[in-house]
Design a protein around this motif. Structure first.
Motif, short mmCIF file in Angstrom:
data_model
loop_
_atom_site.label_atom_id
_atom_site.label_comp_id
_atom_site.label_asym_id
_atom_site.label_seq_id
_atom_site.Cartn_x
_atom_site.Cartn_y
_atom_site.Cartn_z
N ASP A 86 0.62 -1.13 0.29
CA ASP A 86 0.23 0.56 -0.24
C ASP A 86 1.13 1.28 0.07
N GLU A 87 1.87 1.87 0.98
CA GLU A 87 2.60 2.56 1.14
C GLU A 87 3.58 2.57 -0.53
N VAL A 88 3.65 1.38 -0.91
CA VAL A 88 5.48 1.74 -2.02
C VAL A 88 4.79 2.25 -3.13
N LEU A 89 3.14 1.12 -3.43
CA LEU A 89 2.82 1.71 -4.78
C LEU A 89 1.75 2.62 -4.40
N GLY A 90 1.50 3.36 -3.38
CA GLY A 90 0.86 5.03 -3.56
C GLY A 90 2.19 5.77 -3.94
N LEU A 91 3.05 5.36 -2.77
CA LEU A 91 4.22 6.59 -3.47
C LEU A 91 5.24 6.38 -4.94
N ALA A 92 4.82 5.58 -5.20
CA ALA A 92 5.33 5.75 -6.55
C ALA A 92 4.02 6.36 -7.36
N ALA A 93 2.86 5.88 -6.85
CA ALA A 93 2.23 7.17 -8.10
C ALA A 93 2.21 8.27 -7.89
N TRP A 94 2.59 8.32 -6.66
CA TRP A 94 2.99 10.69 -5.98
C TRP A 94 4.47 10.92 -6.38
N ALA A 95 5.50 10.07 -6.68
CA ALA A 95 7.03 10.23 -7.34
C ALA A 95 6.81 10.40 -8.99
N ALA A 96 5.52 9.67 -9.42
CA ALA A 96 5.31 9.66 -10.81
C ALA A 96 4.35 11.07 -11.09
N GLY A 97 4.47 12.15 -10.60
CA GLY A 97 3.42 13.30 -9.56
C GLY A 97 1.65 13.84 -9.96
N HIS A 98 1.41 11.97 -9.22
CA HIS A 98 -0.18 11.79 -9.03
C HIS A 98 -0.49 12.41 -7.44
N SER A 99 -1.18 12.82 -7.20
CA SER A 99 -1.66 13.61 -5.91
C SER A 99 -2.97 12.45 -5.82
N ILE A 100 -2.71 11.24 -5.39
CA ILE A 100 -3.72 9.94 -4.98
C ILE A 100 -4.28 9.39 -3.43
N VAL A 101 -4.61 8.92 -3.41
CA VAL A 101 -5.32 8.32 -2.38
C VAL A 101 -5.47 6.64 -3.41
N VAL A 102 -5.29 5.55 -2.56
CA VAL A 102 -5.61 4.38 -2.79
C VAL A 102 -7.05 3.89 -3.03
N GLY A 103 -7.48 3.95 -3.88
CA GLY A 103 -8.81 3.59 -4.07
C GLY A 103 -9.16 1.61 -3.72
N ASN A 104 -7.93 1.37 -4.35
CA ASN A 104 -8.03 -0.63 -4.25
C ASN A 104 -6.88 -0.92 -4.12
N LEU A 105 -6.41 -2.25 -3.20
CA LEU A 105 -5.21 -3.55 -3.48
C LEU A 105 -5.57 -4.60 -2.93
N ASN A 106 -5.27 -4.99 -4.53
CA ASN A 106 -6.07 -6.32 -4.66
C ASN A 106 -3.61 -7.16 -5.01
N VAL A 107 -3.81 -7.78 -3.02
CA VAL A 107 -3.13 -8.06 -3.28
C VAL A 107 -2.68 -10.29 -3.05
N SER A 108 -1.96 -10.86 -4.08
CA SER A 108 -1.90 -12.22 -4.18
C SER A 108 -0.68 -12.41 -3.35
N PHE A 109 -0.58 -12.86 -2.01
CA PHE A 109 0.58 -14.06 -1.70
C PHE A 109 0.99 -14.94 -2.37
N ARG A 110 2.68 -15.16 -3.00
CA ARG A 110 2.65 -15.85 -3.37
C ARG A 110 4.25 -16.97 -2.56
N ASN A 111 4.29 -16.46 -1.67
CA ASN A 111 5.30 -17.34 -0.68
C ASN A 111 5.75 -16.44 0.64
N LEU A 112 5.81 -17.03 1.82
CA LEU A 112 6.09 -17.25 3.24
C LEU A 112 7.15 -16.23 2.90
N LEU A 113 7.10 -14.62 3.96
CA LEU A 113 8.60 -14.16 3.88
C LEU A 113 9.19 -14.42 4.96
N PRO A 114 10.30 -14.89 5.25
CA PRO A 114 10.93 -15.11 6.90
C PRO A 114 11.62 -13.45 6.81
#
Length: 159
Positions: A86-114
């Motif tokens: 949520d933070e990184v992808l939202g900030l990616a939009a801000w860094a590209a010049g778009h003042s945004i809020v996140v409307g939808n975040l769809n996450v697919s988990f692939r592996n356990l993260l140690p």
């Protein structure tokens, strides 16, 4: 019932260096201190984050998931991974010049993260049409993908 004491010992420093061609970038400064749920405590035991822009000007992050992000024993909680995306992808939009809020975040988990391992979060702004900005990203280490996400961001109307 016996009360458990919280471990207040701070974990040792970690190396969050970027790769060749990455430039350090203060992405959180784009939105202000109040919107730094993930990156707000840079030396704590929850997350440690450093942001970069790559050669293609896409936002990248090195992130360490500390013991306070634990879900399954020894691994990061899915909610902790979703918060990072949520933070990184939202900030990616801000860094590209778009003042945004996140409307939808769809996450697919692939592996356990140690826990206590430095991983990379990659992002790519894939489209911007009208008020909608689509950003894709993933948490990975080498060829291992821990989670992937699609983030629909909505630009903030001028006041």
């Amino acid at each position: 019932m016996e009360k458990q004491e919280k471990n207040t010992e701070v974990c040792p420093p970690v190396d969050l260096s970027g790769e060749a061609g990455w430039t350090p970038f203060d992405a959180p400064s784009l939105v202000g201190a109040s919107l730094r749920f993930v990156s707000g405590e840079p030396d704590g035991n929850r997350y440690r984050v450093r942001y970069y822009k790559d050669d293609a000007e896409q936002l990248r992050a090195r992130i360490w998931f500390g013991p306070e992000t634990e879900g399954p024993p020894g691994h990061a909680h899915g909610g902790a991974m979703a918060a990072v995306l949520d933070e990184v992808l939202g900030l990616a939009a801000w860094a590209a010049g778009h003042s945004i809020v996140v409307g939808n975040l769809n996450v697919s988990f692939r592996n356990l993260l140690p826990l206590e391992q430095v991983v990379t979060v990659e992002s790519e702004v894939v489209s911007a049409q009208g008020r909608k900005v689509m950003v894709h990203g993933r948490i990975c280490l080498g060829e291992t993908v821990f989670a992937e996400a699609e983030c629909l961001c909505i630009t903030i109307r001028d006041k």
